[in-house]
Design a protein around this motif. Structure first.
Motif, PDB file in Angstrom:
ATOM      1  N   TYR A 134      57.935  12.479 -19.663  1.00 51.66           N
ATOM      2  CA  TYR A 134      56.889  13.388 -19.208  1.00 51.66           C
ATOM      3  C   TYR A 134      55.501  12.799 -19.472  1.00 51.66           C
ATOM      4  O   TYR A 134      54.607  12.849 -18.623  1.00 51.66           O
ATOM      5  CB  TYR A 134      57.045  14.733 -19.914  1.00 51.66           C
ATOM      6  N   ILE A 135      55.325  12.225 -20.650  1.00 54.74           N
ATOM      7  CA  ILE A 135      54.040  11.598 -20.986  1.00 54.74           C
ATOM      8  C   ILE A 135      53.702  10.486 -20.001  1.00 54.74           C
ATOM      9  O   ILE A 135      52.585  10.388 -19.498  1.00 54.74           O
ATOM     10  CB  ILE A 135      54.074  11.038 -22.420  1.00 54.74           C
ATOM     11  N   SER A 136      54.678   9.646 -19.701  1.00 52.72           N
ATOM     12  CA  SER A 136      54.427   8.511 -18.813  1.00 52.72           C
ATOM     13  C   SER A 136      54.068   8.970 -17.402  1.00 52.72           C
ATOM     14  O   SER A 136      53.315   8.292 -16.696  1.00 52.72           O
ATOM     15  CB  SER A 136      55.656   7.589 -18.760  1.00 52.72           C
ATOM     16  N   GLU A 137      54.597  10.119 -16.985  1.00 56.44           N
ATOM     17  CA  GLU A 137      54.357  10.589 -15.628  1.00 56.44           C
ATOM     18  C   GLU A 137      53.080  11.410 -15.480  1.00 56.44           C
ATOM     19  O   GLU A 137      52.564  11.573 -14.373  1.00 56.44           O
ATOM     20  CB  GLU A 137      55.559  11.412 -15.144  1.00 56.44           C
ATOM     21  N   ILE A 138      52.557  11.953 -16.565  1.00 54.24           N
ATOM     22  CA  ILE A 138      51.388  12.827 -16.504  1.00 54.24           C
ATOM     23  C   ILE A 138      50.079  12.074 -16.762  1.00 54.24           C
ATOM     24  O   ILE A 138      49.064  12.299 -16.099  1.00 54.24           O
ATOM     25  CB  ILE A 138      51.529  13.987 -17.512  1.00 54.24           C
ATOM     26  N   PHE A 139      50.092  11.144 -17.703  1.00 52.22           N
ATOM     27  CA  PHE A 139      48.857  10.461 -18.092  1.00 52.22           C
ATOM     28  C   PHE A 139      48.623   9.216 -17.231  1.00 52.22           C
ATOM     29  O   PHE A 139      49.571   8.536 -16.843  1.00 52.22           O
ATOM     30  CB  PHE A 139      48.896  10.083 -19.570  1.00 52.22           C
ATOM     31  N   PRO A 140      47.348   8.900 -16.936  1.00 54.20           N
ATOM     32  CA  PRO A 140      47.042   7.712 -16.135  1.00 54.20           C
ATOM     33  C   PRO A 140      47.414   6.428 -16.859  1.00 54.20           C
ATOM     34  O   PRO A 140      47.515   6.395 -18.088  1.00 54.20           O
ATOM     35  CB  PRO A 140      45.524   7.813 -15.920  1.00 54.20           C
ATOM     36  N   ALA A 141      47.604   5.364 -16.088  1.00 54.28           N
ATOM     37  CA  ALA A 141      48.091   4.096 -16.635  1.00 54.28           C
ATOM     38  C   ALA A 141      47.232   3.575 -17.778  1.00 54.28           C
ATOM     39  O   ALA A 141      47.743   3.040 -18.762  1.00 54.28           O
ATOM     40  CB  ALA A 141      48.162   3.051 -15.521  1.00 54.28           C
ATOM     41  N   LYS A 142      45.907   3.726 -17.660  1.00 56.96           N
ATOM     42  CA  LYS A 142      45.010   3.187 -18.683  1.00 56.96           C
ATOM     43  C   LYS A 142      45.033   3.992 -19.979  1.00 56.96           C
ATOM     44  O   LYS A 142      44.460   3.566 -20.981  1.00 56.96           O
ATOM     45  CB  LYS A 142      43.579   3.129 -18.139  1.00 56.96           C
ATOM     46  N   LYS A 143      45.688   5.146 -19.969  1.00 59.26           N
ATOM     47  CA  LYS A 143      45.667   6.023 -21.138  1.00 59.26           C
ATOM     48  C   LYS A 143      47.045   6.426 -21.653  1.00 59.26           C
ATOM     49  O   LYS A 143      47.145   7.015 -22.726  1.00 59.26           O
ATOM     50  CB  LYS A 143      44.887   7.309 -20.802  1.00 59.26           C
ATOM     51  N   ARG A 144      48.118   6.140 -20.908  1.00 60.68           N
ATOM     52  CA  ARG A 144      49.416   6.692 -21.307  1.00 60.68           C
ATOM     53  C   ARG A 144      49.895   6.148 -22.649  1.00 60.68           C
ATOM     54  O   ARG A 144      50.506   6.876 -23.428  1.00 60.68           O
ATOM     55  CB  ARG A 144      50.467   6.493 -20.216  1.00 60.68           C
ATOM     56  N   GLY A 145      49.621   4.879 -22.939  1.00 58.01           N
ATOM     57  CA  GLY A 145      50.002   4.331 -24.238  1.00 58.01           C
ATOM     58  C   GLY A 145      49.180   4.927 -25.362  1.00 58.01           C
ATOM     59  O   GLY A 145      49.698   5.245 -26.435  1.00 58.01           O
ATOM     60  N   THR A 146      47.890   5.111 -25.093  1.00 60.47           N
ATOM     61  CA  THR A 146      46.991   5.687 -26.091  1.00 60.47           C
ATOM     62  C   THR A 146      47.438   7.088 -26.474  1.00 60.47           C
ATOM     63  O   THR A 146      47.526   7.431 -27.667  1.00 60.47           O
ATOM     64  CB  THR A 146      45.554   5.741 -25.534  1.00 60.47           C
ATOM     65  N   TYR A 147      47.756   7.905 -25.482  1.00 58.14           N
ATOM     66  CA  TYR A 147      48.112   9.293 -25.783  1.00 58.14           C
ATOM     67  C   TYR A 147      49.553   9.446 -26.263  1.00 58.14           C
ATOM     68  O   TYR A 147      49.869  10.401 -26.967  1.00 58.14           O
ATOM     69  CB  TYR A 147      47.781  10.189 -24.584  1.00 58.14           C
ATOM     70  N   GLN A 148      50.417   8.496 -25.903  1.00 59.35           N
ATOM     71  CA  GLN A 148      51.728   8.470 -26.564  1.00 59.35           C
ATOM     72  C   GLN A 148      51.531   8.227 -28.048  1.00 59.35           C
ATOM     73  O   GLN A 148      52.170   8.864 -28.892  1.00 59.35           O
ATOM     74  CB  GLN A 148      52.600   7.359 -25.973  1.00 59.35           C
ATOM     75  N   GLY A 149      50.603   7.318 -28.386  1.00 58.17           N
ATOM     76  CA  GLY A 149      50.295   7.052 -29.791  1.00 58.17           C
ATOM     77  C   GLY A 149      49.691   8.247 -30.490  1.00 58.17           C
ATOM     78  O   GLY A 149      50.020   8.541 -31.645  1.00 58.17           O
TER      79      GLY A 149
END
Length: 452
Positions: A134-149
């Motif tokens: 869900y995180i990978s599909e909702i957040f933009p590419a430049k931010k998905r790793g940051t917000y997973q963290g």
């Protein structure tokens, strides 16, 4: 917004807003109890072993039940969630792990605890797979790793807090270990919070439900624009999803290489992660340290989880995750080996803290990296498969630890754990794809043999 743009293009250009922040808090809360619950057996095992007069191998069997359940949960929910949606799956999985965490508290013998831990494990891993997808599909590419963290930073507070809950509850009475599982059941509140979450627009689009996808996307865009002002135009160069064959795609020439790499990473990560974290209290007691000291030291070490995830939050989108996974695999191996070679109290706590910290830097990186490598049609199925097989490997993981401990002694356990992390780092460096700043659809199209 015109339908000429794909859902990916429309999602990618959204600024972070209250829409995203609600997702962060709901999933962080879910991960808080999920991550805490994974470790409850390690904190309660010495007390259960004493209360029920069990051998060390019996604790290994119960631990294996948890990971067998995690394999089943991840494997099943990946397939199901790709068909019924992310939101429904998230609510269901949170309820499963919460209810059965509570039932752990009422176990009367090894057999009943085996069953309740198995189903708890089912819910825990299923929730993780749905959450990271869900995180990978909702957040933009430049931010998905940051917000997973960031989500993991908040969620990982569940590990030290649960450790300290166990630290003060377990020694209180012979039966007080049961209260640790009551604490773990509080995650059920997340299921109610998740009702307000929106389904993944990417999932709707992929299922051919284009009108629903566009309608939901318009609702999201209106919500974000009211908060952030006029939105920028979508990037038309992001490819629209292409058709795939379904679950078999995971084993085709297009994605087979990625599946093999991720299977190796998850198997070794699980053996290395739980070989250390789940066995530290029990191994310390078996080596002659008191139960109270064992719990106190493991609780102090677990505090490292939170700054560890915060490091991932800071670095995840600055450096390609392929190289971060490689780097921290090496660092964990070195720190874990040094932990096993010392019996100085201060050094035990220092190196234990560092291992706990860097393991939880590594975890958000791998959680973000895994779903990036699959197309939407099989993203949850692929993530569930590799995550589940990794957890299945730990059915034999405790037996490997017991074998090394009984045959070659305490230090050999940590040589084995260090080896798992080094091999993981080498495989990632040689064969892991790069993902930095690339939309999911771009990554999908870049797999060998796939045409956008």
């Amino acid at each position: 917004m015109s339908d000429k743009f794909s859902i990916a293009a429309r999602l990618e250009r959204l600024p972070i807003s209250s829409y995203h922040r609600y997702v962060i808090w709901v999933l962080a809360f879910a991960f808080f109890f999920e991550l805490g619950d994974i470790n409850t057996l390690s904190y309660t095992a010495p007390a259960i072993e004493k209360a029920w007069h069990l051998k060390l191998s019996a604790i290994g069997t119960i631990t294996s039940a948890t990971f067998l359940g995690m394999f089943l949960g991840a494997s099943v929910i990946g397939y199901v969630s790709d068909r019924i949606g992310r939101k429904k799956s998230l609510i269901f999985t949170v309820l499963v792990y919460s209810v059965f965490s509570l039932l752990n508290a009422f176990a009367t013998n090894m057999s009943t605890l085996f069953i309740t831990r198995l189903v708890t494990g089912f819910g825990l891993s299923a929730m993780t797979v749905v959450g990271i997808t869900y995180i990978s599909e909702i957040f933009p590419a430049k931010k998905r790793g940051t917000y997973q963290g960031l989500i993991m930073t908040i969620g990982l507070c569940g590990i030290p807090i649960t450790a300290y809950v166990a630290r003060f509850l377990v020694p209180a009475a012979p039966w007080a270990w049961r209260l640790v599982y009551v604490w773990g059941a509080l995650g059920f509140v997340c299921a109610f919070l998740a009702v307000r979450m929106k389904e993944s627009p990417r999932w709707y689009e992929n299922r051919g439900r284009h009108e629903e996808a566009s309608r939901l996307m318009s609702v999201i865009e209106d919500e974000v624009s009211r908060e952030k002002g006029k939105l920028p135009e979508p990037a038309s160069e992001i490819p629209t999803p292409v058709s795939h064959r379904g679950y078999g795609e995971l084993f085709s020439g297009n994605y087979l290489g990625r599946t093999i790499v991720l299977l190796i990473l998850w198997i070794l990560q699980t053996l290395g992660f739980y070989g250390f974290m789940a066995w530290v209290p029990t191994l310390l007691v078996a080596h002659g340290f008191s139960l109270v000291h064992s719990l106190a030291w493991s609780s102090a070490m677990s505090i490292g989880a939170v700054p560890g995830a915060f490091i991932a939050y800071l670095l995840s989108d600055r450096i390609d995750r392929k190289w971060l996974v490689t780097l921290f695999g090496v660092v964990i191996s070195i720190c874990g080996l040094l932990y096993g070679l010392t019996f100085n109290t201060t050094m035990i706590v220092v190196f234990g803290f560092l291992v706990a910290m860097f393991i939880q830097t590594f975890a958000p990186l791998l959680y973000a990296y895994t779903p990036e490598l699959y197309p939407t049609e099989v993203r949850n199925s692929g993530s569930g498969l590799v995550y589940g097989v990794g957890r299945l490997a730990n059915v034999v993981g405790p037996m490997i630890v017991v074998f090394f401990f009984n045959t070659y002694g305490y230090k050999s356990v940590f040589v084995y754990i260090a080896a798992t992390w080094i091999i993981l780092a080498v495989v990632t460096a040689l064969f892991g794809p790069r993902t930095k700043n690339r939309a999911l659809e771009v990554l999908s199209a870049s797999a060998p043999g796939v045409e956008a």
